[in-house]
Design a protein around this motif. Structure first.
Motif, PDB file in Angstrom:
ATOM      1  N   CYS A  44       6.341   4.721 -12.006  1.00 54.25           N
ATOM      2  CA  CYS A  44       7.560   5.377 -11.519  1.00 54.25           C
ATOM      3  C   CYS A  44       7.547   5.335  -9.999  1.00 54.25           C
ATOM      4  CB  CYS A  44       7.613   6.833 -11.975  1.00 54.25           C
ATOM      5  SG  CYS A  44       7.865   7.042 -13.743  1.00 54.25           S
ATOM      6  N   SER A  45       8.634   4.870  -9.404  1.00 54.53           N
ATOM      7  CA  SER A  45       8.706   4.832  -7.941  1.00 54.53           C
ATOM      8  C   SER A  45       9.252   6.137  -7.372  1.00 54.53           C
ATOM      9  CB  SER A  45       9.569   3.656  -7.479  1.00 54.53           C
ATOM     10  OG  SER A  45      10.903   3.812  -7.925  1.00 54.53           O
ATOM     11  N   LYS A  46       9.834   6.957  -8.224  1.00 54.28           N
ATOM     12  CA  LYS A  46      10.420   8.227  -7.793  1.00 54.28           C
ATOM     13  C   LYS A  46       9.429   9.364  -8.062  1.00 54.28           C
ATOM     14  CE  LYS A  46      14.874  10.547  -8.146  1.00 54.28           C
ATOM     15  NZ  LYS A  46      16.183  10.527  -8.795  1.00 54.28           N
ATOM     16  N   SER A  47       9.273  10.258  -7.090  1.00 49.59           N
ATOM     17  CA  SER A  47       8.400  11.422  -7.283  1.00 49.59           C
ATOM     18  C   SER A  47       8.984  12.332  -8.349  1.00 49.59           C
ATOM     19  CB  SER A  47       8.245  12.208  -5.979  1.00 49.59           C
ATOM     20  OG  SER A  47       7.525  11.455  -5.050  1.00 49.59           O
ATOM     21  N   GLY A  48       8.126  13.015  -9.043  1.00 46.97           N
ATOM     22  CA  GLY A  48       8.554  13.932 -10.103  1.00 46.97           C
ATOM     23  C   GLY A  48       7.763  13.680 -11.358  1.00 46.97           C
ATOM     24  N   PRO A  49       8.106  12.622 -12.118  1.00 43.70           N
ATOM     25  CA  PRO A  49       7.354  12.366 -13.347  1.00 43.70           C
ATOM     26  C   PRO A  49       5.889  12.031 -13.031  1.00 43.70           C
ATOM     27  CG  PRO A  49       9.367  11.056 -13.300  1.00 43.70           C
ATOM     28  CD  PRO A  49       9.211  11.677 -11.945  1.00 43.70           C
ATOM     29  N   VAL A  50       4.972  12.637 -13.754  1.00 46.37           N
ATOM     30  CA  VAL A  50       3.555  12.325 -13.583  1.00 46.37           C
ATOM     31  C   VAL A  50       3.204  11.265 -14.616  1.00 46.37           C
ATOM     32  CG1 VAL A  50       1.201  13.210 -13.624  1.00 46.37           C
ATOM     33  CG2 VAL A  50       3.051  14.616 -12.688  1.00 46.37           C
ATOM     34  N   TYR A  51       2.878  10.070 -14.142  1.00 43.85           N
ATOM     35  CA  TYR A  51       2.567   8.962 -15.032  1.00 43.85           C
ATOM     36  C   TYR A  51       1.091   8.573 -14.985  1.00 43.85           C
ATOM     37  CZ  TYR A  51       2.948   6.100 -10.808  1.00 43.85           C
ATOM     38  OH  TYR A  51       2.777   5.577  -9.557  1.00 43.85           O
ATOM     39  N   LEU A  52       0.301   9.256 -14.143  1.00 44.07           N
ATOM     40  CA  LEU A  52      -1.138   9.017 -14.046  1.00 44.07           C
ATOM     41  C   LEU A  52      -1.889  10.328 -14.220  1.00 44.07           C
ATOM     42  CD1 LEU A  52      -1.145   6.786 -10.827  1.00 44.07           C
ATOM     43  CD2 LEU A  52      -1.509   5.999 -13.174  1.00 44.07           C
ATOM     44  N   TYR A  53      -2.979  10.281 -14.965  1.00 40.60           N
ATOM     45  CA  TYR A  53      -3.867  11.436 -15.137  1.00 40.60           C
ATOM     46  C   TYR A  53      -5.290  10.925 -14.982  1.00 40.60           C
ATOM     47  CZ  TYR A  53       0.136  13.848 -17.112  1.00 40.60           C
ATOM     48  OH  TYR A  53       1.381  14.412 -17.287  1.00 40.60           O
ATOM     49  N   GLY A 103       0.788  -1.232   0.000  1.00 40.54           N
ATOM     50  CA  GLY A 103       0.000   0.000   0.000  1.00 40.54           C
ATOM     51  C   GLY A 103       0.814   1.272   0.000  1.00 40.54           C
ATOM     52  N   THR A 104       2.138   1.169  -0.119  1.00 45.40           N
ATOM     53  CA  THR A 104       2.994   2.350  -0.165  1.00 45.40           C
ATOM     54  C   THR A 104       2.846   3.039  -1.522  1.00 45.40           C
ATOM     55  OG1 THR A 104       4.587   1.297   1.310  1.00 45.40           O
ATOM     56  CG2 THR A 104       5.384   3.178   0.015  1.00 45.40           C
ATOM     57  N   GLN A 105       2.676   4.369  -1.498  1.00 46.23           N
ATOM     58  CA  GLN A 105       2.530   5.123  -2.740  1.00 46.23           C
ATOM     59  C   GLN A 105       3.802   5.072  -3.564  1.00 46.23           C
ATOM     60  OE1 GLN A 105       0.590   8.975  -2.606  1.00 46.23           O
ATOM     61  NE2 GLN A 105       1.920   9.760  -4.226  1.00 46.23           N
ATOM     62  N   LEU A 106       3.627   4.929  -4.873  1.00 49.80           N
ATOM     63  CA  LEU A 106       4.741   4.928  -5.818  1.00 49.80           C
ATOM     64  C   LEU A 106       4.750   6.236  -6.596  1.00 49.80           C
ATOM     65  CD1 LEU A 106       4.340   1.310  -7.179  1.00 49.80           C
ATOM     66  CD2 LEU A 106       6.236   2.168  -5.789  1.00 49.80           C
ATOM     67  N   GLY A 107       5.786   7.017  -6.437  1.00 48.35           N
ATOM     68  CA  GLY A 107       5.946   8.244  -7.212  1.00 48.35           C
ATOM     69  C   GLY A 107       4.865   9.264  -6.943  1.00 48.35           C
ATOM     70  N   SER A 108       4.615  10.088  -7.957  1.00 49.61           N
ATOM     71  CA  SER A 108       3.664  11.194  -7.843  1.00 49.61           C
ATOM     72  C   SER A 108       2.225  10.719  -8.011  1.00 49.61           C
ATOM     73  CB  SER A 108       3.968  12.251  -8.909  1.00 49.61           C
ATOM     74  OG  SER A 108       5.267  12.761  -8.738  1.00 49.61           O
ATOM     75  N   ALA A 109       1.306  11.391  -7.334  1.00 46.16           N
ATOM     76  CA  ALA A 109      -0.123  11.114  -7.497  1.00 46.16           C
ATOM     77  C   ALA A 109      -0.573  11.605  -8.870  1.00 46.16           C
ATOM     78  CB  ALA A 109      -0.915  11.802  -6.395  1.00 46.16           C
ATOM     79  N   ALA A 110      -1.741  11.150  -9.284  1.00 47.81           N
ATOM     80  CA  ALA A 110      -2.289  11.526 -10.584  1.00 47.81           C
ATOM     81  C   ALA A 110      -2.574  13.020 -10.660  1.00 47.81           C
ATOM     82  CB  ALA A 110      -3.581  10.761 -10.844  1.00 47.81           C
ATOM     83  N   SER A 111      -2.386  13.574 -11.844  1.00 47.81           N
ATOM     84  CA  SER A 111      -2.804  14.941 -12.138  1.00 47.81           C
ATOM     85  C   SER A 111      -4.204  14.897 -12.729  1.00 47.81           C
ATOM     86  CB  SER A 111      -1.857  15.603 -13.148  1.00 47.81           C
ATOM     87  OG  SER A 111      -0.634  15.915 -12.539  1.00 47.81           O
ATOM     88  N   ARG A 112      -4.899  16.009 -12.653  1.00 48.82           N
ATOM     89  CA  ARG A 112      -6.259  16.091 -13.190  1.00 48.82           C
ATOM     90  C   ARG A 112      -6.235  16.552 -14.635  1.00 48.82           C
ATOM     91  NH1 ARG A 112      -9.396  19.081  -8.188  1.00 48.82           N
ATOM     92  NH2 ARG A 112      -9.213  17.346  -6.732  1.00 48.82           N
ATOM     93  N   SER A 113      -7.127  15.990 -15.420  1.00 54.80           N
ATOM     94  CA  SER A 113      -7.268  16.420 -16.801  1.00 54.80           C
ATOM     95  C   SER A 113      -8.708  16.149 -17.225  1.00 54.80           C
ATOM     96  CB  SER A 113      -6.298  15.668 -17.716  1.00 54.80           C
ATOM     97  OG  SER A 113      -6.624  14.300 -17.756  1.00 54.80           O
ATOM     98  N   GLY A 114      -9.091  16.704 -18.359  1.00 54.69           N
ATOM     99  CA  GLY A 114     -10.405  16.367 -18.891  1.00 54.69           C
ATOM    100  C   GLY A 114     -11.415  17.475 -18.805  1.00 54.69           C
ATOM    101  N   ASN A 118       8.628   5.709 -20.721  1.00 56.76           N
ATOM    102  CA  ASN A 118       8.681   6.998 -21.435  1.00 56.76           C
ATOM    103  C   ASN A 118       9.579   8.008 -20.730  1.00 56.76           C
ATOM    104  OD1 ASN A 118       6.817   5.908 -23.182  1.00 56.76           O
ATOM    105  ND2 ASN A 118       5.202   7.384 -22.755  1.00 56.76           N
ATOM    106  N   PHE A 119       9.915   7.737 -19.464  1.00 56.06           N
ATOM    107  CA  PHE A 119      10.704   8.671 -18.673  1.00 56.06           C
ATOM    108  C   PHE A 119      12.133   8.153 -18.531  1.00 56.06           C
ATOM    109  CE2 PHE A 119       6.304   8.824 -17.162  1.00 56.06           C
ATOM    110  CZ  PHE A 119       6.014  10.165 -17.351  1.00 56.06           C
ATOM    111  N   PRO A 120      13.107   9.048 -18.388  1.00 54.20           N
ATOM    112  CA  PRO A 120      14.479   8.587 -18.134  1.00 54.20           C
ATOM    113  C   PRO A 120      14.509   7.751 -16.843  1.00 54.20           C
ATOM    114  CG  PRO A 120      14.454  10.934 -18.646  1.00 54.20           C
ATOM    115  CD  PRO A 120      13.021  10.516 -18.481  1.00 54.20           C
ATOM    116  N   PRO A 121      15.154   6.578 -16.872  1.00 54.17           N
ATOM    117  CA  PRO A 121      15.172   5.702 -15.696  1.00 54.17           C
ATOM    118  C   PRO A 121      15.654   6.387 -14.422  1.00 54.17           C
ATOM    119  CG  PRO A 121      16.058   4.549 -17.590  1.00 54.17           C
ATOM    120  CD  PRO A 121      15.847   5.985 -18.013  1.00 54.17           C
ATOM    121  N   SER A 122      16.615   7.289 -14.529  1.00 56.39           N
ATOM    122  CA  SER A 122      17.140   7.951 -13.333  1.00 56.39           C
ATOM    123  C   SER A 122      16.105   8.898 -12.711  1.00 56.39           C
ATOM    124  CB  SER A 122      18.407   8.738 -13.676  1.00 56.39           C
ATOM    125  OG  SER A 122      18.115   9.752 -14.622  1.00 56.39           O
ATOM    126  N   GLN A 123      15.169   9.410 -13.511  1.00 57.73           N
ATOM    127  CA  GLN A 123      14.130  10.306 -12.985  1.00 57.73           C
ATOM    128  C   GLN A 123      12.899   9.550 -12.515  1.00 57.73           C
ATOM    129  OE1 GLN A 123      13.172  13.263 -15.931  1.00 57.73           O
ATOM    130  NE2 GLN A 123      15.277  13.999 -16.081  1.00 57.73           N
TER     131      GLN A 123
END
Length: 157
Positions: A140-149, A70-81, A106-111
């Protein structure tokens, strides 16, 4: 939800507004029949009312990828639509939000630090309790890249 009531004997029957849907009365699940292109797949995130009575949803669900624990992975989803509208759900009815999952590759592995998520933690609109919808996907397990919308809740159709 605010209740509008007319006191008995003062001009008519009491009327109450339809309450917001509480997380405790909802089931959250993924329609895994997605459509994708260019490293992005679109799904319907489904919310079914099992509370026993009619309720409403308004706005965007809060969504994030999670591990098995249940641990969050990376950044939460951004809103769109589109602009949100109130969705009234009878008992047993289902509404959906469009969910876009961007391939972690789609994102650089280091980011990004790509991993496989176990599912999605979903907060129904305007609720503080969540449900987890099991669904493995590249995240993405690292915060920063937004991979959910996520888009706003819409009537099931």
């Amino acid at each position: 939800a605010a209740a509008l009531a007319s006191p008995a004997g003062h001009g008519g029957p009491a009327r109450t507004a339809t309450p917001s849907c509480a997380t405790s009365g909802l089931d959250v699940w993924m329609n895994t029949q997605g459509n994708g292109a260019l490293g992005t797949t679109y799904y319907h995130l489904e919310i079914t009312n099992l509370s026993g009575s009619t309720c409403t949803l308004f706005g965007y669900p809060g969504v994030s990828g999670v591990t098995l624990t249940g641990t969050q992975l990376g950044s939460a989803a951004s809103r769109s639509g589109v602009t949100p509208h109130t969705v009234t759900l009878a008992n047993g009815a289902t509404a959906h939000a469009l969910l876009q999952i961007v391939e972690a590759g789609n994102f650089p592995p280091s980011q990004c630090r790509p991993v496989t998520a176990a599912g999605l933690r979903v907060y129904p609109p305007n609720q503080t309790q969540s449900r987890v919808a099991p669904y493995p996907f590249s995240a993405c397990s690292k915060s920063g890249p937004v991979y959910l919308y996520t888009g706003p809740m819409q009537s099931g159709a």
